[in-house]
Design a protein around this motif. Sequence first.
Motif: not given
Length: 478
Positions: A298-307
């Motif tokens: 039930c979680t949604i994560c936004m990722w920095d695909v550089v770091n």
Amino acid sequence: MQRDMGKGRDALVVCSDKSLGIGITIWDVDTGDHLLHIPTCASPSHGLLCLRKQFLVASQIHRQGSVGGGAIFIWALNKPQLPLRSYPVEAIVPLSCTKDGIYLAGGALSGNAYLWEIASGRLLKTWHAHDKSLNCLLFSNDDSLLISGSNDGMICVWSVISLLDTGDSGSLPSLLHYSSEHRSSVTGLLNTSGSSSSVLVSSSLDGTCKVWDFVSGRLIQTQVYPVAITAIVLDPGEQLLFCGSVDGRIFVNRLDIGLLEDPFFVAQAQPVVLKEHNGAITALAFSESGLISASEDCTICMWDVVNWVIIRKFSHRKGAVTNMTVIPQSSLLSVSNRQRVSNQLHVSMLDKYPQPINSSKGKITLPSSCCSLKEKQIYLDFRSTDSLNQHISDFQKDGTPAAMQMKVETCIENRIWASRMTKHVMEMNKHLQSRLLDLMQCRLLWPTEIDTPSSRKRKMLKIESPLLQGEEEPQSST
């Protein structure tokens, strides 16, 4: 909701399959603010899409003890509270649309596939595509091919031209090629949009991702993972392949197909692994801000695909997210607040059964066998905004569990009626074939006995032949 919807801002659209009451939730990707909630939606995996940035389309599966209950809802993003509801002949799971928004494809649990024309709602083709339920559908970037993935591990590539051939509704579409390389359910299909636009990527619960040339059907590369893969996505540059797994990990591999010609090549490089979720990855997507992952936890994560770090977290407390898509926030503005476009898309209620080719374009008459007396009197032109809103309002009033159950029952009755009619037509064809064979046999055995003027004349000549040969007619005694 509209105050910060600047140009170029993204909105995150998510939904669950647990209950119709959960509906669709829309967030601001950059700030995490809640933008909109659309009630009444429970969509299975791959059952939600955005149509030309103007409409949301979602397949529905009702789980209240009904295996035949299903629907397809269409919401106008500038006025999303009243959906246009369509009820196909069986429950639809995955959906896919062409890039121009003209055609919509759907796959059923039975393995059947359907193709509709969205503007008129006409059902163009229905065919048995797989032996087991369809999990994924994807149109190629040029919309010339439709790729289907199934629970049986099969991937099929269909010619869209053959799907649009409505001359014979019973004709089978052209299957260009198929693959049975996957040993378990297909969970994802991707098509690259760059110079190598014929590259297809597929994922499966067998723990592999495979790269194909789907025009020729040639397998280019296989990537093997230690666990089942449940979702895949490519970065905007189409250089990195992100694979979500059943244990919550996200594997990141470089999609370096190059000039590989060996179909047995297996990628050996160790991928980058992202770990934050505690449940299976259910959906992956990209926005301008980075990678977005959804999970059964039930979680949604936004990722920095550089770091490789998390930028923001969303909590979907109402249930596990099964579908996720990213749309422009400007799509949520009313038509009066944004520039009107000349190519505004029109949608209609999707037909349950194929309609005659010469039927009125854009109009539909509800089938008398599955409608109430009130519904029989409704004749709608779906290009009229007023009549469309009235039709939507009527369905909204009937959207109760009892009404849904009634629709399921009438759907079953219609299928029984269709089976009886099919059997009746087959018996009539058999009878006509038998009569035709009898007539042909009679013509072959007695070709001179056919009652025609010339044959009657020949008969008369045979009767009068003794007189013509000079025999005297017997004289009667007086």
